[in-house]
Design an enzyme around this catalytic site. Structure first.
Site, mmCIF file in Angstrom:
data_model
loop_
_atom_site.group_PDB
_atom_site.id
_atom_site.type_symbol
_atom_site.label_atom_id
_atom_site.label_comp_id
_atom_site.label_asym_id
_atom_site.label_seq_id
_atom_site.Cartn_x
_atom_site.Cartn_y
_atom_site.Cartn_z
ATOM 1 N N TYR A 64 0.864 -1.177 0.000
ATOM 2 C CA TYR A 64 0.000 0.000 0.000
ATOM 3 C C TYR A 64 0.900 1.225 0.000
ATOM 4 O O TYR A 64 1.668 1.442 0.936
ATOM 5 C CB TYR A 64 -0.927 -0.002 1.220
ATOM 6 C CG TYR A 64 -2.099 0.920 1.050
ATOM 7 C CD1 TYR A 64 -3.185 0.555 0.273
ATOM 8 C CD2 TYR A 64 -2.118 2.174 1.648
ATOM 9 C CE1 TYR A 64 -4.261 1.390 0.098
ATOM 10 C CE2 TYR A 64 -3.190 3.028 1.480
ATOM 11 C CZ TYR A 64 -4.258 2.632 0.702
ATOM 12 O OH TYR A 64 -5.322 3.481 0.522
ATOM 13 N N TYR A 166 -11.319 -5.086 5.042
ATOM 14 C CA TYR A 166 -10.957 -3.836 5.711
ATOM 15 C C TYR A 166 -10.967 -3.996 7.227
ATOM 16 O O TYR A 166 -10.415 -3.163 7.934
ATOM 17 C CB TYR A 166 -11.922 -2.717 5.329
ATOM 18 C CG TYR A 166 -11.838 -2.226 3.901
ATOM 19 C CD1 TYR A 166 -10.940 -2.752 2.980
ATOM 20 C CD2 TYR A 166 -12.681 -1.218 3.480
ATOM 21 C CE1 TYR A 166 -10.889 -2.285 1.680
ATOM 22 C CE2 TYR A 166 -12.635 -0.737 2.180
ATOM 23 C CZ TYR A 166 -11.740 -1.275 1.283
ATOM 24 O OH TYR A 166 -11.702 -0.813 -0.011
#
Length: 192
Positions: A64, A166
């Protein structure tokens, strides 16, 4: 493969090791090696990332990417764009690790809104095909500034959308959204 980035921190081989750059414990630092595409999805989730070829379980996908900011700055920015593209660096964060005045448990966050890579288009699924792993390398001065890496949690087929969980939970200041993943075990709501 780890499914909870707070459970274990993986330390890749680095400049202090005698191993070569081809060492199998240098996956994340060598960068993405699998072809992926950003695609408009046929549903309300907008954009997503799809596999261009079959990907075996355990394959490093990408990390990320974005700007590392403090939790306070992430909270300020989150209010401006509802937490989109914010990823807490919470491996080292305990339940009391939030800075004063912050709604986040982690002291730092990656904001990929302006400077992120392909991974910012990975969507949520309650039954994901990617695992999130916290990784340290030479460039991280301490564990609080770890990399966030994605690995294939199972075999992924060509054209399949890549997703991760998530793992969001309601907390102070949380905003609930309808989950659109469509998984059989869908939790029906996401909190940002």
């Amino acid at each position: 493969i780890l499914n909870d980035p707070r459970s274990t921190l993986v330390t890749e081989c680095n400049s202090r090791c005698a191993c070569p750059p081809t060492c199998p414990n240098r996956q994340v630092q060598r960068g993405r090696r699998v072809p992926l595409e950003i695609a408009r999805l046929p549903d309300d989730r907008g954009w997503g990332v799809r596999a261009v070829c079959d990907i075996p379980a355990g394959t490093f996908i990408d990390r990320y990417w974005g700007e590392v900011v403090t939790a306070a700055e992430a909270d300020r920015r989150g209010g401006a764009h509802l937490g989109q593209y914010l990823f807490d660096l919470d491996w080292a964060a305990g339940s009391d690790a939030s800075p004063a005045g912050s709604t986040r448990r982690a002291p730092f966050c990656i904001d990929a809104r302006s400077t992120g890579g392909l991974s910012r288009f990975l969507n949520h699924s309650c039954d994901p095909n990617l695992a999130v792993v916290s990784v340290t390398q030479d460039d991280a001065p301490d564990a609080q500034l770890h990399a966030v890496a994605f690995f294939a949690a199972r075999d992924i087929l060509e054209a399949e959308q890549l997703t991760f969980d998530y793992r969001s939970q309601a907390g102070p200041g949380s905003v609930g959204r309808k989950c659109l993943c469509g998984a059989k075990n869908c939790r029906k709501v996401l909190f940002i």
